[in-house]
Design a protein around this motif. Sequence first.
Motif, PDB file in Angstrom:
ATOM      1  N   VAL A   1       0.839  -1.205   0.000  1.00  0.00           N
ATOM      2  CA  VAL A   1       0.000   0.000   0.000  1.00  0.00           C
ATOM      3  C   VAL A   1       0.870   1.250   0.000  1.00  0.00           C
ATOM      4  O   VAL A   1       0.622   2.199  -0.750  1.00  0.00           O
ATOM      5  CB  VAL A   1      -0.953  -0.012   1.217  1.00  0.00           C
ATOM      6  N   VAL A   2       1.898   1.260   0.840  1.00  0.00           N
ATOM      7  CA  VAL A   2       2.796   2.418   0.883  1.00  0.00           C
ATOM      8  C   VAL A   2       3.469   2.615  -0.469  1.00  0.00           C
ATOM      9  O   VAL A   2       3.532   3.735  -1.000  1.00  0.00           O
ATOM     10  CB  VAL A   2       3.854   2.243   1.992  1.00  0.00           C
ATOM     11  N   LEU A   3       3.963   1.527  -1.063  1.00  0.00           N
ATOM     12  CA  LEU A   3       4.624   1.633  -2.365  1.00  0.00           C
ATOM     13  C   LEU A   3       3.629   2.067  -3.445  1.00  0.00           C
ATOM     14  O   LEU A   3       3.981   2.826  -4.353  1.00  0.00           O
ATOM     15  CB  LEU A   3       5.247   0.291  -2.744  1.00  0.00           C
ATOM     16  N   GLY A   4       2.402   1.590  -3.353  1.00  0.00           N
ATOM     17  CA  GLY A   4       1.389   1.999  -4.317  1.00  0.00           C
ATOM     18  C   GLY A   4       1.115   3.491  -4.259  1.00  0.00           C
ATOM     19  O   GLY A   4       1.034   4.159  -5.293  1.00  0.00           O
ATOM     20  N   PHE A   5       0.985   4.020  -3.043  1.00  0.00           N
ATOM     21  CA  PHE A   5       0.752   5.454  -2.906  1.00  0.00           C
ATOM     22  C   PHE A   5       1.978   6.253  -3.343  1.00  0.00           C
ATOM     23  O   PHE A   5       1.852   7.337  -3.923  1.00  0.00           O
ATOM     24  CB  PHE A   5       0.370   5.805  -1.470  1.00  0.00           C
ATOM     25  N   CYS A   6       3.166   5.738  -3.066  1.00  0.00           N
ATOM     26  CA  CYS A   6       4.381   6.427  -3.521  1.00  0.00           C
ATOM     27  C   CYS A   6       4.418   6.488  -5.042  1.00  0.00           C
ATOM     28  O   CYS A   6       4.782   7.518  -5.618  1.00  0.00           O
ATOM     29  CB  CYS A   6       5.624   5.699  -2.994  1.00  0.00           C
ATOM     30  N   ASP A   7       4.035   5.400  -5.698  1.00  0.00           N
ATOM     31  CA  ASP A   7       4.006   5.388  -7.159  1.00  0.00           C
ATOM     32  C   ASP A   7       2.971   6.387  -7.675  1.00  0.00           C
ATOM     33  O   ASP A   7       3.226   7.126  -8.632  1.00  0.00           O
ATOM     34  CB  ASP A   7       3.680   3.980  -7.659  1.00  0.00           C
ATOM     35  N   LEU A   8       1.806   6.415  -7.030  1.00  0.00           N
ATOM     36  CA  LEU A   8       0.763   7.365  -7.422  1.00  0.00           C
ATOM     37  C   LEU A   8       1.245   8.802  -7.285  1.00  0.00           C
ATOM     38  O   LEU A   8       1.045   9.634  -8.182  1.00  0.00           O
ATOM     39  CB  LEU A   8      -0.473   7.130  -6.550  1.00  0.00           C
ATOM     40  N   LEU A   9       1.903   9.101  -6.176  1.00  0.00           N
ATOM     41  CA  LEU A   9       2.357  10.472  -5.936  1.00  0.00           C
ATOM     42  C   LEU A   9       3.513  10.853  -6.855  1.00  0.00           C
ATOM     43  O   LEU A   9       3.622  12.013  -7.276  1.00  0.00           O
ATOM     44  CB  LEU A   9       2.764  10.625  -4.467  1.00  0.00           C
ATOM     45  N   GLU A  10       4.362   9.889  -7.168  1.00  0.00           N
ATOM     46  CA  GLU A  10       5.467  10.182  -8.092  1.00  0.00           C
ATOM     47  C   GLU A  10       4.939  10.549  -9.474  1.00  0.00           C
ATOM     48  O   GLU A  10       5.376  11.530 -10.099  1.00  0.00           O
ATOM     49  CB  GLU A  10       6.413   8.985  -8.181  1.00  0.00           C
ATOM     50  N   HIS A  11       3.956   9.798  -9.963  1.00  0.00           N
ATOM     51  CA  HIS A  11       3.385  10.126 -11.273  1.00  0.00           C
ATOM     52  C   HIS A  11       2.597  11.441 -11.219  1.00  0.00           C
ATOM     53  O   HIS A  11       2.593  12.202 -12.187  1.00  0.00           O
ATOM     54  CB  HIS A  11       2.493   8.981 -11.755  1.00  0.00           C
ATOM     55  N   SER A  12       1.946  11.703 -10.099  1.00  0.00           N
ATOM     56  CA  SER A  12       1.223  12.969  -9.940  1.00  0.00           C
ATOM     57  C   SER A  12       2.200  14.139  -9.933  1.00  0.00           C
ATOM     58  O   SER A  12       1.941  15.182 -10.536  1.00  0.00           O
ATOM     59  CB  SER A  12       0.403  12.946  -8.646  1.00  0.00           C
ATOM     60  N   ARG A  13       3.335  13.957  -9.249  1.00  0.00           N
ATOM     61  CA  ARG A  13       4.354  15.012  -9.201  1.00  0.00           C
ATOM     62  C   ARG A  13       4.879  15.327 -10.592  1.00  0.00           C
ATOM     63  O   ARG A  13       5.014  16.487 -10.979  1.00  0.00           O
ATOM     64  CB  ARG A  13       5.512  14.572  -8.301  1.00  0.00           C
ATOM     65  N   ARG A  14       5.175  14.288 -11.349  1.00  0.00           N
ATOM     66  CA  ARG A  14       5.725  14.505 -12.682  1.00  0.00           C
ATOM     67  C   ARG A  14       4.687  15.123 -13.618  1.00  0.00           C
ATOM     68  O   ARG A  14       5.009  15.954 -14.469  1.00  0.00           O
ATOM     69  CB  ARG A  14       6.250  13.183 -13.236  1.00  0.00           C
ATOM     70  N   LEU A  15       3.431  14.741 -13.431  1.00  0.00           N
ATOM     71  CA  LEU A  15       2.373  15.355 -14.227  1.00  0.00           C
ATOM     72  C   LEU A  15       2.252  16.840 -13.910  1.00  0.00           C
ATOM     73  O   LEU A  15       2.103  17.675 -14.818  1.00  0.00           O
ATOM     74  CB  LEU A  15       1.049  14.634 -13.954  1.00  0.00           C
ATOM     75  N   LEU A  16       2.332  17.200 -12.618  1.00  0.00           N
ATOM     76  CA  LEU A  16       2.264  18.611 -12.250  1.00  0.00           C
ATOM     77  C   LEU A  16       3.443  19.382 -12.828  1.00  0.00           C
ATOM     78  O   LEU A  16       3.299  20.531 -13.263  1.00  0.00           O
ATOM     79  CB  LEU A  16       2.233  18.756 -10.722  1.00  0.00           C
ATOM     80  N   GLY A  17       4.625  18.756 -12.835  1.00  0.00           N
ATOM     81  CA  GLY A  17       5.781  19.415 -13.434  1.00  0.00           C
ATOM     82  C   GLY A  17       5.563  19.696 -14.906  1.00  0.00           C
ATOM     83  O   GLY A  17       5.857  20.790 -15.403  1.00  0.00           O
ATOM     84  N   ALA A  18       5.030  18.711 -15.623  1.00  0.00           N
ATOM     85  CA  ALA A  18       4.752  18.903 -17.048  1.00  0.00           C
ATOM     86  C   ALA A  18       3.667  19.960 -17.255  1.00  0.00           C
ATOM     87  O   ALA A  18       3.707  20.740 -18.211  1.00  0.00           O
ATOM     88  CB  ALA A  18       4.323  17.574 -17.672  1.00  0.00           C
TER      89      ALA A  18
END
Length: 307
Positions: A221-238
Amino acid sequence: MRIRKEEGLGPVRQVHRSKKTERGVVVIAPASGPDGDSGQPVSYDEILAATKPGPLHSHLAVASATRGLHLSSAVTNAPWLLLAVDECLLTIEWFCRAFEVDDAVRDLLGQASAAILEGAEAVLTKGLAGMNSPGRKLIEIEFLFRDFALDGRRAEDWSKADRSGRVKRFSFAAVRGRVEAAANVPKGSMLPDRAEFAAHSEGIHVTPIRAKNAPGPAAEVVLGFCDLLEHSRRLLGALYALAAAAAYELSAAADDPPAMPALQKALAQMGAIAVANGMPPRELIAEDWEEHLAAALRAHPLGRSAE
């Protein structure tokens, strides 16, 4: 059409039976109160308890219990993960209020929010594997934003293209190729997102490959949320890079962008979390979404119109 209550299933289940076809259709409805009103809303667990036992019932019951346990664990042990998801969603909402964006980008932002919510719910039930489909969607949207930043005309082209045109000009491979070329990625090399996209794609296709030495449920669960937040972060950067490149107009009445302390905490701990669970530290694209936001706000300062 007459209505008959099914015996033994409690007040939440009724059967509508057509006189013509005699075909039963199950309808779930709240129990009526003494005055004929609908009474209290019926919860998922109440409806589940009223269904007939069987393989589907067992699966849904386990999934519901798992989701509850994982949510409780996340709230207790890493509440900042859940808060960070909210921060990403609120930032997308703020962006739509603050900037004058075209319809194509606004539509993609709606899809991005939906993918983030889909990912959060799926992670609570499936762990890291729940991010396969939402993660792929977020990568696709991220790269469309990067592509639109290279040429603003592509946003309209993407929104107006027919299916054949989108497949030909805006497939992930085509978009990624343009982004890699603009970034001067050497021939034979690639952005880390290519392997990331392939991994998410493999997870949603039929394959004999199974994960070995998978972490325990809580870590999943922790790794899943980390993956979700990492992709969200990169999307916000773009997204912020696109805002700067396209010189989006900022509303004079725009409020300040949401603070994101929980996301910052999550990002600071992701590397350590990955290593602790036997996973290699993620190779990130060297772009900082905060820098893009600052550039966008320098172009159009908050609280007053651009000069």
